[in-house]
Design a protein around this motif. Sequence first.
Motif, short mmCIF file in Angstrom:
data_model
loop_
_atom_site.label_atom_id
_atom_site.label_comp_id
_atom_site.label_asym_id
_atom_site.label_seq_id
_atom_site.Cartn_x
_atom_site.Cartn_y
_atom_site.Cartn_z
N GLU A 176 25.17 31.31 19.14
CA GLU A 176 26.35 31.32 18.45
C GLU A 176 27.58 31.43 19.68
O GLU A 176 28.49 30.96 19.51
CB GLU A 176 26.58 32.44 17.50
N GLU A 177 26.99 32.21 20.65
CA GLU A 177 27.97 32.64 21.60
C GLU A 177 28.08 31.29 22.35
O GLU A 177 29.14 30.89 23.07
CB GLU A 177 27.44 33.60 22.68
N LEU A 178 27.37 30.50 22.63
CA LEU A 178 27.37 29.33 23.40
C LEU A 178 28.19 28.03 22.52
O LEU A 178 29.00 27.54 23.24
CB LEU A 178 25.92 28.62 23.65
N GLY A 179 28.16 28.17 21.30
CA GLY A 179 29.04 27.50 20.51
C GLY A 179 28.72 25.87 20.65
O GLY A 179 27.75 25.44 21.39
N GLU A 180 29.55 25.04 19.79
CA GLU A 180 29.42 23.67 19.89
C GLU A 180 29.75 22.86 21.28
O GLU A 180 29.18 22.06 21.63
CB GLU A 180 30.13 22.97 18.79
N ILE A 181 30.84 23.60 21.94
CA ILE A 181 31.18 22.97 23.17
C ILE A 181 29.97 22.81 24.23
O ILE A 181 29.74 22.15 24.83
CB ILE A 181 32.40 23.87 23.60
N ALA A 182 29.14 24.28 24.13
CA ALA A 182 28.15 24.24 25.15
C ALA A 182 27.02 23.21 24.68
O ALA A 182 26.52 22.78 25.64
CB ALA A 182 27.76 25.76 25.18
N GLU A 183 26.94 23.13 23.50
CA GLU A 183 25.94 22.01 22.90
C GLU A 183 26.25 20.77 23.48
O GLU A 183 25.14 20.07 23.81
CB GLU A 183 25.79 22.45 21.52
N LYS A 184 27.34 20.44 23.46
CA LYS A 184 27.75 19.14 23.78
C LYS A 184 27.87 18.86 25.24
O LYS A 184 27.45 17.96 25.75
CB LYS A 184 29.35 19.00 23.03
N ASN A 185 28.39 19.87 25.99
CA ASN A 185 28.41 19.80 27.51
C ASN A 185 27.20 20.38 28.27
O ASN A 185 27.08 20.20 29.45
CB ASN A 185 29.91 20.62 27.94
N TYR A 186 26.54 21.28 27.76
CA TYR A 186 25.61 21.88 28.31
C TYR A 186 24.28 21.60 27.62
O TYR A 186 23.63 22.81 27.19
CB TYR A 186 25.62 23.33 28.66
N PRO A 187 23.82 20.59 27.13
CA PRO A 187 22.72 20.67 26.30
C PRO A 187 21.43 21.25 26.50
O PRO A 187 20.61 21.62 26.08
CB PRO A 187 22.53 19.25 26.16
N ARG A 188 21.04 21.15 28.15
CA ARG A 188 19.77 21.42 28.66
C ARG A 188 19.80 23.11 28.36
O ARG A 188 18.77 23.40 28.10
CB ARG A 188 19.72 21.26 30.02
N ILE A 189 21.05 23.72 28.72
CA ILE A 189 20.80 25.30 28.36
C ILE A 189 20.85 25.68 26.89
O ILE A 189 19.99 26.49 26.61
CB ILE A 189 22.31 26.09 28.94
N THR A 190 21.32 24.81 26.09
CA THR A 190 21.30 25.37 24.66
C THR A 190 19.95 24.91 24.23
O THR A 190 19.17 25.53 23.33
CB THR A 190 22.32 24.21 23.84
N ARG A 191 19.07 23.73 24.66
CA ARG A 191 17.66 23.63 24.22
C ARG A 191 16.89 24.75 24.83
O ARG A 191 15.92 25.09 24.07
CB ARG A 191 17.24 22.00 24.69
N ARG A 192 17.24 25.17 26.04
CA ARG A 192 16.44 26.12 26.52
C ARG A 192 16.28 27.43 25.85
O ARG A 192 15.34 28.07 25.64
CB ARG A 192 16.76 26.61 27.89
N VAL A 193 17.50 27.66 25.47
CA VAL A 193 17.70 28.95 24.37
C VAL A 193 17.11 28.50 22.80
O VAL A 193 16.16 29.29 22.29
CB VAL A 193 19.11 29.20 24.12
N ARG A 194 17.35 27.46 22.44
CA ARG A 194 16.68 27.00 21.15
C ARG A 194 15.22 27.16 20.93
O ARG A 194 14.62 27.21 19.93
CB ARG A 194 17.38 25.71 20.68
N TYR A 195 14.50 26.49 22.12
CA TYR A 195 13.16 26.32 22.20
C TYR A 195 12.48 27.41 22.88
O TYR A 195 11.18 27.23 23.30
CB TYR A 195 12.88 24.98 22.59
N ALA A 196 13.08 28.64 23.33
CA ALA A 196 12.31 29.67 24.09
C ALA A 196 11.28 30.09 23.41
O ALA A 196 11.25 30.30 21.96
CB ALA A 196 13.41 30.61 24.51
N GLN A 197 10.08 30.08 23.89
CA GLN A 197 8.71 30.51 23.13
C GLN A 197 8.71 31.97 22.74
O GLN A 197 8.12 32.33 21.82
CB GLN A 197 7.55 30.10 24.07
N ASP A 198 9.45 32.75 23.55
CA ASP A 198 9.29 34.07 22.79
C ASP A 198 10.22 35.07 23.68
O ASP A 198 11.19 34.36 24.17
CB ASP A 198 8.01 34.83 23.64
N VAL A 199 10.47 36.28 23.57
CA VAL A 199 11.57 36.99 23.83
C VAL A 199 11.62 36.97 25.37
O VAL A 199 12.68 37.00 25.83
CB VAL A 199 11.35 38.58 23.33
N GLN A 200 10.56 36.90 26.21
CA GLN A 200 10.75 36.64 27.38
C GLN A 200 11.53 35.57 27.99
O GLN A 200 12.27 35.63 28.97
CB GLN A 200 9.34 36.98 28.40
N GLY A 201 11.28 34.55 27.08
CA GLY A 201 11.85 33.25 27.63
C GLY A 201 13.33 33.46 27.28
O GLY A 201 14.38 32.86 28.21
#
Length: 101
Positions: free
Chosen positions: A27-52
């Motif tokens: 939510e903090e990253l938002g749509e702008i980050a998803e569009k402009n920083y997709p790698r970071i958004t994916r890293r958060v979305r697909y982190a395997q665990d709390v440590q990730g």
Amino acid sequence: MALLGSGEVTPSILEDRTEEIRQTMLEELGEIAEKNYPRITRRVRYAQDVQGLWYARGDVMAVLAALHGETVAREKVERMSRMFTGLLPAGLNSRPSKLMA
């Protein structure tokens, strides 16, 4: 896993809180980050665990700083960091920084 805090963190609680942290970050990253920083958004979305998610905070900070400025980004990441209380092994907890004084 050596957990901090009072009370036991059950697998169910850990899963719920991990997803809460993930959603907050996205939510903090938002749509702008998803569009402009997709790698970071994916890293958060697909982190395997709390440590990730914990390790993704630096990238999230960089994106938020680019979007909102460093002061706002630090405030947002600090709020997110507090959400990890009791979920991480002792060695992964934030240490007080002289830079924040």
